[in-house]
Each structure stands twice: as structure tokens, then as C-alpha cells.
Write a protein that holds these residues in place. Structure first.
Motif, PDB file in Angstrom:
ATOM      1  N   VAL A  68     -46.412  -5.376   0.356  1.00  0.00           N
ATOM      2  CA  VAL A  68     -45.571  -4.223   0.037  1.00  0.00           C
ATOM      3  C   VAL A  68     -44.109  -4.658   0.021  1.00  0.00           C
ATOM      4  CG1 VAL A  68     -47.191  -2.535   0.983  1.00  0.00           C
ATOM      5  CG2 VAL A  68     -45.437  -3.510   2.463  1.00  0.00           C
ATOM      6  N   MET A  69     -43.334  -3.945  -0.747  1.00  0.00           N
ATOM      7  CA  MET A  69     -41.911  -4.244  -0.892  1.00  0.00           C
ATOM      8  C   MET A  69     -41.103  -3.505   0.172  1.00  0.00           C
ATOM      9  SD  MET A  69     -39.759  -5.791  -3.198  1.00  0.00           S
ATOM     10  CE  MET A  69     -40.086  -5.511  -4.943  1.00  0.00           C
ATOM     11  N   LYS A  70     -40.148  -4.222   0.787  1.00  0.00           N
ATOM     12  CA  LYS A  70     -39.169  -3.563   1.646  1.00  0.00           C
ATOM     13  C   LYS A  70     -38.140  -2.882   0.745  1.00  0.00           C
ATOM     14  CE  LYS A  70     -39.366  -6.756   5.580  1.00  0.00           C
ATOM     15  NZ  LYS A  70     -38.592  -7.744   6.380  1.00  0.00           N
ATOM     16  N   ARG A  71     -37.791  -1.637   1.092  1.00  0.00           N
ATOM     17  CA  ARG A  71     -36.841  -0.887   0.277  1.00  0.00           C
ATOM     18  C   ARG A  71     -35.667  -0.419   1.137  1.00  0.00           C
ATOM     19  NH1 ARG A  71     -39.564   0.430  -4.444  1.00  0.00           N
ATOM     20  NH2 ARG A  71     -41.807   0.027  -4.327  1.00  0.00           N
ATOM     21  N   LYS A  72     -34.517  -0.275   0.519  1.00  0.00           N
ATOM     22  CA  LYS A  72     -33.326   0.172   1.235  1.00  0.00           C
ATOM     23  C   LYS A  72     -33.537   1.548   1.849  1.00  0.00           C
ATOM     24  CE  LYS A  72     -29.656  -2.277  -1.272  1.00  0.00           C
ATOM     25  NZ  LYS A  72     -28.457  -2.104  -2.146  1.00  0.00           N
ATOM     26  N   THR A  73     -34.316   2.371   1.158  1.00  0.00           N
ATOM     27  CA  THR A  73     -34.501   3.759   1.599  1.00  0.00           C
ATOM     28  C   THR A  73     -35.588   3.906   2.671  1.00  0.00           C
ATOM     29  OG1 THR A  73     -36.023   4.075  -0.263  1.00  0.00           O
ATOM     30  CG2 THR A  73     -33.718   4.709  -0.598  1.00  0.00           C
ATOM     31  N   ASP A  74     -36.246   2.807   3.033  1.00  0.00           N
ATOM     32  CA  ASP A  74     -37.340   2.887   4.006  1.00  0.00           C
ATOM     33  C   ASP A  74     -36.851   3.317   5.382  1.00  0.00           C
ATOM     34  OD1 ASP A  74     -39.402   2.157   2.338  1.00  0.00           O
ATOM     35  OD2 ASP A  74     -39.360   0.032   2.884  1.00  0.00           O
ATOM     36  N   ASP A  75     -37.642   4.152   6.025  1.00  0.00           N
ATOM     37  CA  ASP A  75     -37.532   4.344   7.468  1.00  0.00           C
ATOM     38  C   ASP A  75     -38.391   3.244   8.081  1.00  0.00           C
ATOM     39  OD1 ASP A  75     -38.052   5.049  10.146  1.00  0.00           O
ATOM     40  OD2 ASP A  75     -37.834   7.196   9.720  1.00  0.00           O
ATOM     41  N   ARG A  76     -37.754   2.171   8.515  1.00  0.00           N
ATOM     42  CA  ARG A  76     -38.493   0.970   8.912  1.00  0.00           C
ATOM     43  C   ARG A  76     -39.502   1.256  10.026  1.00  0.00           C
ATOM     44  NH1 ARG A  76     -35.989  -3.769   6.971  1.00  0.00           N
ATOM     45  NH2 ARG A  76     -35.248  -3.219   4.883  1.00  0.00           N
ATOM     46  N   THR A  77     -39.101   2.080  10.990  1.00  0.00           N
ATOM     47  CA  THR A  77     -40.005   2.381  12.101  1.00  0.00           C
ATOM     48  C   THR A  77     -41.225   3.151  11.616  1.00  0.00           C
ATOM     49  OG1 THR A  77     -38.140   2.428  13.643  1.00  0.00           O
ATOM     50  CG2 THR A  77     -40.190   3.468  14.368  1.00  0.00           C
ATOM     51  N   ALA A  78     -40.993   4.200  10.820  1.00  0.00           N
ATOM     52  CA  ALA A  78     -42.100   5.027  10.331  1.00  0.00           C
ATOM     53  C   ALA A  78     -43.030   4.215   9.439  1.00  0.00           C
ATOM     54  CB  ALA A  78     -41.550   6.233   9.574  1.00  0.00           C
ATOM     55  N   LYS A  79     -42.454   3.386   8.591  1.00  0.00           N
ATOM     56  CA  LYS A  79     -43.270   2.577   7.690  1.00  0.00           C
ATOM     57  C   LYS A  79     -44.111   1.572   8.465  1.00  0.00           C
ATOM     58  CE  LYS A  79     -42.952  -0.250   3.495  1.00  0.00           C
ATOM     59  NZ  LYS A  79     -42.025  -0.871   2.521  1.00  0.00           N
ATOM     60  N   SER A  80     -43.492   0.904   9.445  1.00  0.00           N
ATOM     61  CA  SER A  80     -44.217  -0.082  10.250  1.00  0.00           C
ATOM     62  C   SER A  80     -45.363   0.576  11.020  1.00  0.00           C
ATOM     63  CB  SER A  80     -43.254  -0.772  11.213  1.00  0.00           C
ATOM     64  OG  SER A  80     -43.936  -1.687  12.036  1.00  0.00           O
ATOM     65  N   MET A  81     -45.086   1.746  11.604  1.00  0.00           N
ATOM     66  CA  MET A  81     -46.130   2.460  12.347  1.00  0.00           C
ATOM     67  C   MET A  81     -47.282   2.851  11.435  1.00  0.00           C
ATOM     68  SD  MET A  81     -43.831   4.909  14.843  1.00  0.00           S
ATOM     69  CE  MET A  81     -45.275   5.800  15.413  1.00  0.00           C
ATOM     70  N   TYR A  82     -46.952   3.251  10.206  1.00  0.00           N
ATOM     71  CA  TYR A  82     -47.987   3.666   9.260  1.00  0.00           C
ATOM     72  C   TYR A  82     -48.866   2.481   8.862  1.00  0.00           C
ATOM     73  CZ  TYR A  82     -50.146   6.166   5.367  1.00  0.00           C
ATOM     74  OH  TYR A  82     -51.041   6.756   4.522  1.00  0.00           O
ATOM     75  N   LEU A  83     -48.238   1.359   8.542  1.00  0.00           N
ATOM     76  CA  LEU A  83     -48.994   0.171   8.151  1.00  0.00           C
ATOM     77  C   LEU A  83     -49.854  -0.344   9.302  1.00  0.00           C
ATOM     78  CD1 LEU A  83     -46.218  -1.620   6.064  1.00  0.00           C
ATOM     79  CD2 LEU A  83     -48.339  -0.636   5.166  1.00  0.00           C
ATOM     80  N   GLU A  84     -49.314  -0.310  10.514  1.00  0.00           N
ATOM     81  CA  GLU A  84     -50.084  -0.733  11.685  1.00  0.00           C
ATOM     82  C   GLU A  84     -51.278   0.188  11.913  1.00  0.00           C
ATOM     83  OE1 GLU A  84     -50.019  -3.353  13.627  1.00  0.00           O
ATOM     84  OE2 GLU A  84     -48.290  -4.280  12.658  1.00  0.00           O
ATOM     85  N   SER A  85     -51.083   1.474  11.642  1.00  0.00           N
ATOM     86  CA  SER A  85     -52.205   2.418  11.810  1.00  0.00           C
ATOM     87  C   SER A  85     -53.316   2.125  10.808  1.00  0.00           C
ATOM     88  CB  SER A  85     -51.719   3.865  11.663  1.00  0.00           C
ATOM     89  OG  SER A  85     -51.419   4.179  10.308  1.00  0.00           O
ATOM     90  N   LEU A  86     -52.948   1.668   9.607  1.00  0.00           N
ATOM     91  CA  LEU A  86     -53.963   1.303   8.617  1.00  0.00           C
ATOM     92  C   LEU A  86     -54.774   0.097   9.099  1.00  0.00           C
ATOM     93  CD1 LEU A  86     -51.951   1.640   5.269  1.00  0.00           C
ATOM     94  CD2 LEU A  86     -53.593   3.261   6.232  1.00  0.00           C
TER      95      LEU A  86
END
Length: 433
Positions: A68-86
Motif C-alpha cells: 500500500v502507498m503512504k499518503r500525506k493525508t493518512d492518519d498514520r495511527t488509524a491506518k496502521s491499526m487497520y492493517l494490523e487488524s487485517l
């Protein structure tokens, strides 16, 4: 209007050449380049396709490694938690985030270039760290096949390890999508929007032609999108249809709300809100002349043009937690699509939920002839209004159609069945790489 029960002798869907059967010597390791909307979950159509396929692949012992691409608009914490949950839920095996930023001057220049080879040469040096990282991942993970469903990461395609099988899952043909949007813009005299649609159409035409010839196989989500891609890239024999599935509805019998009709979808997505507005402005007044009827528009992020149309008989609900329940208790699902492309998950979900469907030809074009002939299909406001009234006055006449449609949806649109087809396609890609 097509309303009478009809059972065809054959169920033909133009999916392109069927995957040749290949013996799978081992479980596949797939590197899947994807855009993950971590805010929307399965409400986002791309997530729905990606996660259901990944989950089924994992159940069969295959590995799915996400890029997945890192984006400037990402909420890094929320995105990381979501990917880890997957990962914890075993939807995916692992994931890799890559970061790429266009250089300011060369990036702007590349954006103006319509020739992909020139773009690639101009930006190759800046993209090299990303491609090197991905090539290392391919070697370290012993990847068997790369699957692209993120267009933002297609720049990696020509640079990854030579000889590795690659598949692009275009899902929708953007050429088809933007050509239809252009027609809507022109019909409504929206000059600025039409110019934007024309630009996007030209960009999509070049992207689908160029990258569609860089990979072993291409996937689309419907026969209509495949026909568009066939025209664009001239590789019909290497283009395939991979349909979405639908989850069976397991809830107890739900009492229908008399004369309640419903349309659903993410309501900041142009094909959804454009279609909802067309229905409210042109079809619903015809219905109100003859029936005491209520319309529910359900889906996240409704645009202002839609919200202002809410009233005593039109409810714009916004996000609904249990959308399947909302659909199941409505007497009829309307799908008045006037633009867009792809697989209409909402139509199949309505059928699986026990709610009959009335819609335009564009709404049901992804289905085979047998299913289309058992639904109500009409394209003018008058015809669609008359068909809806006929259904609401005598819904029992359509009960046999609905029962047969539910059976077909259960048997032919399971994620399990579709995943076996995806594996066969991945194995075929190894022979044409």
C-alpha cells in the motif's frame, strides 16, 4: 418493462477465454498492490473485493502480502491499526507500506505528458527506491505472482523482476466510466465538468492501453467493462472477467414497510448521487401522483445537492450501520443508474436480502441474460415509474422471479467459487508471463 417470470436455458456471461486448468505445484504467494480505504471498511467497493478474495485465499493456504502507498493525508495511527487488524483476522498474511512523492518540477512535467514511456523515463530515478524495495520484497517472500488493483502503483509494473507473472485487476474500466460521465455532463450543459471528464477519459485511455499491454493478464469486474478494455488494449484473449460475490442473507423474515422503496450506496460517489438526483427529479414525482410512497436514500457522505431534496416522503439517511436490514425491510429496491460502470454490489445485495429490484439497463448490465430478464428494467422516467407502480400494486406476481434470483445469487455469486477462478487465472498467468 421485463416483468414476467422467465427461466433461460443457458447462463452465459462473457468472461473472455476460460482459464486453462493448471496443476498448482504449491500454495501461491501473492504480492497484491492495493489501495485500502481504512475509514470505510467493507462499505468501500474496492475493500469488499480485496478482503473477500484475500480471506478466501488465506483459507486455502495461499499467502496474500499487501503493498500500500503512504499518503500525506493518512492518519498514520488509524491506518496502521487497520492493517494490523487485517493481519490478526488472517485476512492478509502481511503488508508493506511504500512512500513515493513526485518531484516538484519533473512531477508537474510528467503530469502533462501523455506518453507513458516518457513519463517513466522522466521519473525513473525518483521511483527507483520504491521499485528496489518491492523487488527485494519479491525475492525475500519468494513471491509467485503480482496482482495490481492500485492504479497509483502501476508505475512499478515495468520495473519489477523480469519474468514474474503480473496481473492487473482494473475492476472498472475508467474509459467506460469517464465516457459515460462525459455524456451526463454534456446532457446537463456542465461545460467545466465536461472538460474535466474529457481529460480524465484521455488519461484513462492511455493508461489502460499502455499498462494493459505490460502485464500477463487483465481482470475486470463485469462483461461490459471487459468489452471496453478489449477495445482499448486490443488484447481480448488476455482480458478476463472476475465477478464479485455476495454474502447470503441469514436474518429472519423481515416485515416489509408498505410502499417504501430504497436506493443505497456511498452518496459522494458521482454515479450514485447523480442517479439518485435523476430519480428524485424525474421519476419520483410521477410515483407520488398515483401512490402514497416513500423513498429512502441510504449511504455515507450524501452531497449537498442530495440533502436539499429530502422532504416528507424522501429520507436521506446518510450512513446506516445495518444496510442489509434497511434493504430487507423495503418493499422494492430501485437502481436508477444513469452513469458509472462495474459490478453493482447493491443490486445483488438487494436480491440476496429478499428485496426485488427495479432499475435501468445500466444498473443490471453486469448480470447475465437470465437474471436481467427476471428483473424490472426500464430507462425512461415514465417507463420506470409505471413499472414500479405495477410492482407495488401486485408484488406477489414477482415472487417466483425473486425466489429464482435468490437461488442464482447463492449458487453463482459466492466468494468461494470466485476465488477458485482467481487461483486458476493466477496459475494461467505463470504460463504467459
Amino acid at each position: 418493462m421485463r416483468a414476467e417470470a422467465h427461466i433461460a436455458s443457458a447462463r452465459i456471461v462473457d468472461r473472455g477465454p476460460r482459464p486453462r486448468p493448471h496443476r498448482i505445484p504449491k500454495k501461491l504467494k501473492i504480492l497484491w498492490f492495493a489501495y485500502v480505504d481504512y475509514n470505510s471498511g467493507n462499505a468501500h467497493g474496492g475493500n469488499l473485493r480485496l478482503f473477500n478474495y484475500a480471506k478466501e485465499l488465506g483459507r486455502d493456504g495461499h499467502e496474500v502480502h499487501l503493498v500500500v502507498m503512504k499518503r500525506k493525508t493518512d492518519d498514520r495511527t488509524a491506518k496502521s491499526m487497520y492493517l494490523e487488524s487485517l493481519k490478526r483476522q488472517q485476512v492478509i498474511t502481511d503488508y508493506l507500506e511504500v512512500e513515493y512523492r513526485h518531484p516538484r518540477f519533473r512531477g508537474k512535467l510528467a503530469h502533462l505528458l501523455f506518453f507513458p514511456t516518457l513519463k517513466r523515463l522522466l521519473l525513473r530515478k525518483d521511483r527507483l527506491p520504491v521499485t528496489d524495495t518491492i523487488n527485494e520484497e519479491i525475492v525475500d517472500r519468494q513471491i509467485d505472482v503480482c496482482l495490481f488493483s492500485s492504479r497509483d502503483l502501476l508505475f512499478v509494473l515495468p520495473e519489477i523482476s523480469k519474468g514474474l507473472p503480473t496481473i492487473i485487476d482494473w475492476v472498472d474500466s475508467y474509459v467506460l466510466y469517464h465516457s459515460r460521465q462525459l455524456r451526463v455532463d454534456l446532457r446537463n450543459y456542465r461545460v467545466v465538468s465536461a472538460l474535466k471528464s474529457l481529460w480524465f477519459l484521455a488519461d484513462a485511455l492511455i493508461e489502460e492501453r499502455y499498462n494493459g499491454n505490460q502485464c500477463a493478464l487483465n481482470l475486470t469486474v463485469s462483461p461490459v467493462d471487459k468489452r471496453s478494455l478489449d477495445f482499448v488494449n486490443g488484447r481480448a484473449r488476455r482480458n478476463r472477467v472476475l465477478l464479485n460475490g455476495v454474502e447470503p442473507h441469514t436474518a429472519n423474515q423481515i416485515v416489509k414497510v408498505r410502499n417504501q422503496i430504497i436506493f443505497t450506496g456511498t452518496m459522494d460517489f458521482p454515479p450514485n448521487y447523480e442517479s439518485a438526483i435523476w430519480f428524485i427529479d424525474h421519476v419520483f414525482p410521477l410515483l407520488r401522483k398515483q401512490l402514497d410512497i416513500n423513498l429512502v436514500i441510504a449511504g455515507a457522505n450524501p452531497v449537498a445537492e442530495l440533502i436539499i431534496r429530502a422532504g416528507p416522503h424522501i429520507e436521506v439517511k446518510g450512513y446506516v450501520e445495518d444496510l442489509r436490514h434497511e434493504i430487507a425491510q423495503s418493499e422494492l429496491y430501485v437502481a436508477p443508474l444513469v452513469c458509472g460502470s462495474g459490478f453493482k454490489n447493491k443490486v445483488l445485495e438487494a436480491i440476496a436480502s429478499g428485496t426485488f429490484v427495479a432499475g435501468t439497463s445500466m444498473a443490471v448490465e453486469f448480470l447475465n441474460a437470465e437474471m436481467r430478464d427476471q428483473l424490472i428494467v426500464a430507462d425512461t422516467p415514465q417507463e420506470l415509474a409505471e413499472a414500479i407502480i405495477a410492482y407495488l400494486q401486485s408484488p406477489q406476481k414477482f415472487a417466483a422471479n425473486l425466489e429464482n434470483l435468490q437461488r442464482i445469487a447463492t449458487e453463482e455469486f459466492s466468494w468461494r467459487r470466485a476465488t477458485k477462478e482467481l487461483v486458476a487465472i493466477a496459475c494461467e498467468a505463470t504460463t504467459v508471463a
